[in-house]
Each structure stands twice: as C-alpha cells, then as structure tokens.
Scaffold this active site. Structure first.
Site, PDB file in Angstrom:
ATOM      1  N   LEU A 144       0.854  -1.178   0.000  1.00 26.67           N
ATOM      2  CA  LEU A 144       0.000   0.000   0.000  1.00 26.67           C
ATOM      3  C   LEU A 144       0.890   1.227   0.000  1.00 26.67           C
ATOM      4  O   LEU A 144       2.011   1.192   0.517  1.00 26.67           O
ATOM      5  CB  LEU A 144      -0.899   0.033   1.254  1.00 26.67           C
ATOM      6  CG  LEU A 144      -1.967  -1.041   1.405  1.00 26.67           C
ATOM      7  CD1 LEU A 144      -2.704  -0.859   2.737  1.00 26.67           C
ATOM      8  CD2 LEU A 144      -2.968  -1.003   0.255  1.00 26.67           C
ATOM      9  N   ASP A 145       0.384   2.323  -0.542  1.00 31.67           N
ATOM     10  CA  ASP A 145       1.124   3.579  -0.481  1.00 31.67           C
ATOM     11  C   ASP A 145       1.326   3.986   0.975  1.00 31.67           C
ATOM     12  O   ASP A 145       0.545   3.613   1.860  1.00 31.67           O
ATOM     13  CB  ASP A 145       0.359   4.692  -1.200  1.00 31.67           C
ATOM     14  CG  ASP A 145       0.205   4.432  -2.690  1.00 31.67           C
ATOM     15  OD1 ASP A 145       0.978   3.618  -3.232  1.00 31.67           O
ATOM     16  OD2 ASP A 145      -0.693   5.043  -3.307  1.00 31.67           O
ATOM     17  N   LYS A 146       2.354   4.781   1.211  1.00 27.09           N
ATOM     18  CA  LYS A 146       2.691   5.228   2.563  1.00 27.09           C
ATOM     19  C   LYS A 146       1.484   5.799   3.294  1.00 27.09           C
ATOM     20  O   LYS A 146       1.213   5.452   4.448  1.00 27.09           O
ATOM     21  CB  LYS A 146       3.808   6.280   2.491  1.00 27.09           C
ATOM     22  CG  LYS A 146       4.122   6.950   3.816  1.00 27.09           C
ATOM     23  CD  LYS A 146       5.119   8.085   3.642  1.00 27.09           C
ATOM     24  CE  LYS A 146       5.290   8.868   4.940  1.00 27.09           C
ATOM     25  NZ  LYS A 146       6.177  10.037   4.782  1.00 27.09           N
TER      26      LYS A 146
ATOM     27  N   THR B 210      -1.721   5.514   2.639  1.00 24.32           N
ATOM     28  CA  THR B 210      -2.953   4.731   2.559  1.00 24.32           C
ATOM     29  C   THR B 210      -2.960   3.731   3.708  1.00 24.32           C
ATOM     30  O   THR B 210      -2.006   2.978   3.889  1.00 24.32           O
ATOM     31  CB  THR B 210      -3.041   3.980   1.218  1.00 24.32           C
ATOM     32  OG1 THR B 210      -3.066   4.927   0.152  1.00 24.32           O
ATOM     33  CG2 THR B 210      -4.301   3.117   1.155  1.00 24.32           C
TER      34      THR B 210
ATOM     35  N   ARG C 225      -5.677   6.199  -7.225  1.00 23.48           N
ATOM     36  CA  ARG C 225      -5.436   7.644  -7.216  1.00 23.48           C
ATOM     37  C   ARG C 225      -5.335   8.194  -8.643  1.00 23.48           C
ATOM     38  O   ARG C 225      -5.874   9.268  -8.941  1.00 23.48           O
ATOM     39  CB  ARG C 225      -4.174   7.941  -6.412  1.00 23.48           C
ATOM     40  CG  ARG C 225      -4.291   7.514  -4.952  1.00 23.48           C
ATOM     41  CD  ARG C 225      -2.935   7.422  -4.279  1.00 23.48           C
ATOM     42  NE  ARG C 225      -2.282   8.732  -4.194  1.00 23.48           N
ATOM     43  CZ  ARG C 225      -1.009   8.889  -3.875  1.00 23.48           C
ATOM     44  NH1 ARG C 225      -0.244   7.823  -3.628  1.00 23.48           N
ATOM     45  NH2 ARG C 225      -0.486  10.103  -3.815  1.00 23.48           N
TER      46      ARG C 225
END
Length: 321
Positions: free
Chosen positions: A150-152, A154, A251
């Site tokens: 996951l993105d930082k 998120t 996104r």
C-alpha cells in the site's frame, strides 16, 4: 565503515559524463559505481532510486543501458547514504488475522511497507521482523513475506506470508486476480452515477517519472470498479474494487475522471487537507477476500476506517445529500 553506511564521494552539480561509443551498453548503476569509487552498487542504486543520478537531465533506472552520447549527471549530496538492510524494530502493529501461515495487518497511515531511501527502520517490514523473526528469508531480503503493498499514506489491510510456500501461492493468486481488494475513498466533487468502472492503461508519467499517469505509452491495462456509498455537498464517498493492481491505480484513475482522492497532494488539489484538517489522502484498504494458501478456506477480512478518516466523515454528516 560499518555495513549500514557507505561513505559517498561528493560530485559537483556540473559534473557531467558523456558516454563514449566504447562505454555504450553498460548498465547505469555499474557505470555510476565506476564514478563513485568508494560506493557499493547497492548504495548507488539507492541514489538512482532517489532521482540523484540523471541521464540526459532526467531520472532513470538502475538497469538502463547507456547509449553513445548519453550525458550522465550525479547530483551533489553531502550526507552519507545508508545501505538498505531490513532490521527488526519493535513498532506496534494492528493484526487483523494470524495463523501459522499468514498474517494480515491493518497498516497505519504514514508507514512505508518496506525499507527505501528515507525510511530505513520505521517500516512495516521492520515491525514484522521484530514481531515474527521467522519472516527473515521468506522472499526477498527487503520485502520478506510481503504479498502486496500500500502507499505510505494509505491505511488498511496487507497480507504477509509466514513461509515460502504460502508466499508463492498467494503471489500466484494475486497474478490470477483471485484476491479481491476493496477500498474506501472520499473524492472531490459529486459523482452522479451510482456505480461504474474506469478502464484506462497506466504507465510512468513522461513529465515526472516519480508519478504514474493514464497513458498509452509503455503502459499496462488497469481497471477499477466503483460504487457510490454517500454523497455530500462537495464530496463523494466511494467503495472501490481493483481488478488489476498497478502502482497508484486508484489515485490515478480517480484523477483521470476529474474526481481525485480528497487530500491527495500528488494527484489531487490537496485543498481538503486544510479545510477538513486531513493530513493525508482519504484512502483506506477496507476489505480482502482470498483463499487461504494452505487450508483452502475462503477468508473475508475487514479493517474499520482509521480514526482520522472517521472524524472527517462525522464532520461531513450534516452535508449529506
């Protein structure tokens, strides 16, 4: 010199090396190691990943094959670059499910999944190694047991395999698109249709290689499904499901249809970070459905919205339409 730090030779900003015909074909990282005689290849690859090694004025990849007349520039830096090593660090984790073969955690916003330049010992991997030392050696050294990321900024569910067999089987499920991942997102503007899909290929943004974009150039297919959960005066709350798992997919896709994720500083306006008091994008990995790699049981797991996101929804309650 200890194993976690590599002293770097400082190179001036105007130090540009033009590639001669006999140098063509070399990998960029190998060539840069030749310029920085005291640096390891790993340390140089970190510099390249951080955008500090340019080819013809633009960041490139470690494996880029240099061509005659290419111009390689190493930007100046003063601090020593730390070599990436995944080490245990007892950071608290929220575990949603655990057995002898897998762990599913609810990753906090602000936590990077695995070590990377700028995040050496505060990642999910560092925390997992402290809690479950047996993960060391399951898969790659920097991403032991990690099935997906996951993105930082998120929050939400991440699957971790506790042994090589489970990792291989879960990765195969991921490739076959059999792991269902659903997210909750608050987006800018009003989406008038109740449900739909976004089918648009994603690749590197040609103007900014650190970002992704909808493009037909060097891209891969990407598909996102969405359903409206609630509408507010200036926002829409969505439940999203990924068919593919491209970098920054949700996104990028939501930006492409004119409804970027609220609070997204990269793909959106970021205005809501001020108006709603939100310090990150409103995106949460809410639900996972997959087959247990060993028992064959169907698992359906959920993680409640993080407190900061729940607070935003409560503040919008009177603006529901």
């Amino acid at each position: 010199m200890n194993e976690s730090e590599v002293e770097q030779e400082e190179i001036a900003l105007d130090s540009i090396q033009q590639i001669e015909a006999e140098q063509a074909g070399q990998r960029l990282d190998r060539f840069a190691v030749g310029l920085l005689h005291d640096s390891s290849r790993t340390a140089v690859q970190q510099l390249i990943a951080a955008g500090l090694v340019l080819v013809n004025g633009k960041p490139s990849k470690p494996g880029y094959a240099l061509r005659a007349d290419d111009r390689v520039q190493i930007l100046a830096f003063s601090a020593p670059a730390r070599e990436l090593i995944a080490k245990p660090n007892a950071i608290p984790l929220t575990v949603i499910y655990e057995d002898a073969d897998i762990i599913v955690v609810n990753k906090a916003a602000g936590m990077v999944v695995h070590p990377a330049p700028g995040h050496y010992d505060d990642t999910l991997v560092n925390a997992l190694l402290a809690r479950n030392p047996e993960l060391q050696g399951v898969g790659s050294d920097l991403r032991p047991g990690i099935v997906h990321r996951l993105d930082k900024d998120t929050s939400g569910l991440v699957i971790v395999a506790r042994n090589a067999r489970s990792l291989a089987l879960l990765v195969e499920q991921m490739k076959r698109r059999e792991i269902i991942k659903r997210y909750i997102a608050l987006v800018e503007g009003i989406i008038t249709i109740d449900q739909g899909s976004i089918d648009a290929p994603i690749g590197r943004d040609r103007r900014n290689r650190q970002q992704m974009a909808v493009t037909v150039v060097d891209s891969r297919e990407a598909r996102t499904y969405f359903r409206v959960l609630e509408r507010f005066k200036t926002y829409t709350l969505l439940l999203l499901q990924l068919e593919t798992g491209r970098t920054h997919q949700i996104r990028v896709h939501l930006q492409a249809i004119g409804h970027p994720v609220v609070g997204d500083l990269v793909y959106g306006s970021g205005d809501a970070q001020r108006s709603l008091g939100l310090r990150r994008q409103f995106l949460h990995a809410y639900q996972l459905q997959f087959i247990h790699p060993v028992t064959g049981a169907k698992l359906e797991l959920e993680a409640p919205l993080a407190d900061d996101l729940q607070t935003v929804l409560e503040s919008l309650a009177d603006n529901s339409i």
